[in-house]
Design an enzyme around this catalytic site. Structure first.
Site: not given
Ligand SMILES: [Zn+2]
Ligand SMILES: [Zn+2]
Lengths: 267, 267
Positions: B19, B22, B61, B68-69, B162, B166, B176
């Site tokens: 993202h 981040e 993002r 990440n999906r 999801y 990784r 996180e």
């Molecule tokens: Zn994230």
């Protein structure tokens, strides 16, 4: 109290969404537009207003350029063409609705609601040091919030001052509350902002009723200079703020060069 | 410790910028790309990697859809056309470099570095409850950080799980860390993330050296359900999280319906 413009403060506006991703003001203004009872004070017309609705829609600070820098004489007098940025067009609209800036027809008082990711608490932002009405209002709000802290920031730096949205009013006041991430609403931050507006409107009411406010002094912070982050040869920022400075020492004096952790090829 | 895939962990990747807004992971990975000495462990190849460089560039993002999906079988096998989203193309690239997902050629271990505005501290995110290697690693990191807290979140919900970036590795672990606003770097948050990676790599080294890790148990949090905010007839969110819940009570049980301050026409 020798402000030549002093007099009953009849028309007040509360701006939210000048930066569309600073959500406390967006939330509060939307709430007040639907249900403004708590803004009511006899003899005062209080208008909540979303200043940059497209940025609010997109949850971004702005669309084309920063609305909160678009109230210079140049921007406000620019002839609109196809290429004129959204925010300049919007600034002229706001100037027609709440100004014109610098004239007798302008709104008496405008609050502009902002958030910051910094731990600034609820900070009042004054535009100049000669506005006795605003000085008295800040003094009143500070007293009402004591022993809680309510710093006042004076942004009258000859070079670093910029033409804010609220500057269309005779008496402008910025309300900057943090820490809150952009795009996020925190209930405690929102509540702090709401309480500041409550006290500010109470002051307006007392002022209009003729209450005497003896001469007062307030402590203010000023911008002394801007310091840029160090960058590497590719123009990337190579330092971050040291955590002891960042997390605990807002509003305390520091040597900025001591505050940077210089180890990162960062952003 | 009966993981059929257990064995020397030779290839490790550390992902940042999955993202793009981040920034702890972005900063750390860029730093390690320039100067990766602290990642060195004998017998292990550790590769820091920016997974979504365009989103990092834009400080968003994602560009077209959430990377990440995008690691489902469907996304990874989709034939590329002009209309294929940037992140799906990128997911296939990452799968070629670090996967293929689900095969023996895949990287042994991938850490993916994320931030959150929530006060989650440094949370380890496990993908499934059967991965003994990851369980032992989490156990080791938790002990190394004690008495500091290091919660473990298990995201194996049959519906809400999801396909993460990784997940191309044999052993995936999400890291996180919060609270940190998007687009902002906080030194204390960055430091917490860096320390977790340090301990994780120490564990890999011990594991490769044949150190025995006795059976262990760890406490994990799980996603039980998603709860949506209430909305008005225009589809606008009309509640915010109560401050006592938001600010002090992450990871404590609550009745979400008690946690909402329902008074705002909000976003
Ligand atoms: Zn994230
Ligand atoms: Zn702002």
């Amino acid at each position: 109290m020798a402000d030549s413009r002093a007099g009953p403060v009849g028309r007040v506006a509360i701006f939210g969404g000048t930066h569309g991703n600073e959500l406390s003001g967006v939330c509060l203004v939307k709430h007040w537009l639907a249900n403004g009872g708590e803004l009511h004070r006899d003899g005062v017309e209080v208008t909540p207003f979303i200043t940059n609705p497209r940025a609010v829609q997109k949850r971004t600070r702005y669309v084309d350029c920063d609305l909160n820098r678009a109230f210079s004489a140049d921007c406000l007098s620019r002839v609109e063409t196809e290429d004129t940025s959204y925010e300049v067009v919007r600034a002229q609209e706001i100037n027609r609705l709440f100004g014109p800036k610098g004239t007798n027809e302008a709104y008496d008082l405008i609050f502009d609601l902002h958030n910051t990711t910094s731990n600034m608490g609820g900070t009042l932002v004054m535009e100049n040091s000669e506005d006795d009405f605003v000085i008295q209002m800040c003094h009143y709000i500070k007293k009402a919030l004591a022993p809680g802290s309510c710093p006042v920031l004076l942004i009258d730096h000859p070079i670093l001052k910029y033409a804010t949205t609220r500057s269309v009013a005779k008496h402008p006041l910025g309300v900057e509350v943090g820490p809150q991430p952009n795009g996020v609403v925190r209930a405690d931050i929102l509540d702090k902002m709401r309480t500041i507006i409550k006290h500010a409107l109470d002051f307006v009411k007392l002022f209009n009723e003729g209450r005497e406010f003896p001469p007062c002094e307030i402590e203010v912070y000023r911008i002394s200079e801007k310091i840029y982050y160090p960058r590497n040869e590719d123009g990337e920022i190579t330092a971050i703020i040291h955590q002891h400075v960042q997390v605990y020492r807002d509003y305390l004096a520091c040597n900025m060069y001591d505050c940077l952790v210089e180890m990162f090829r960062c952003l």
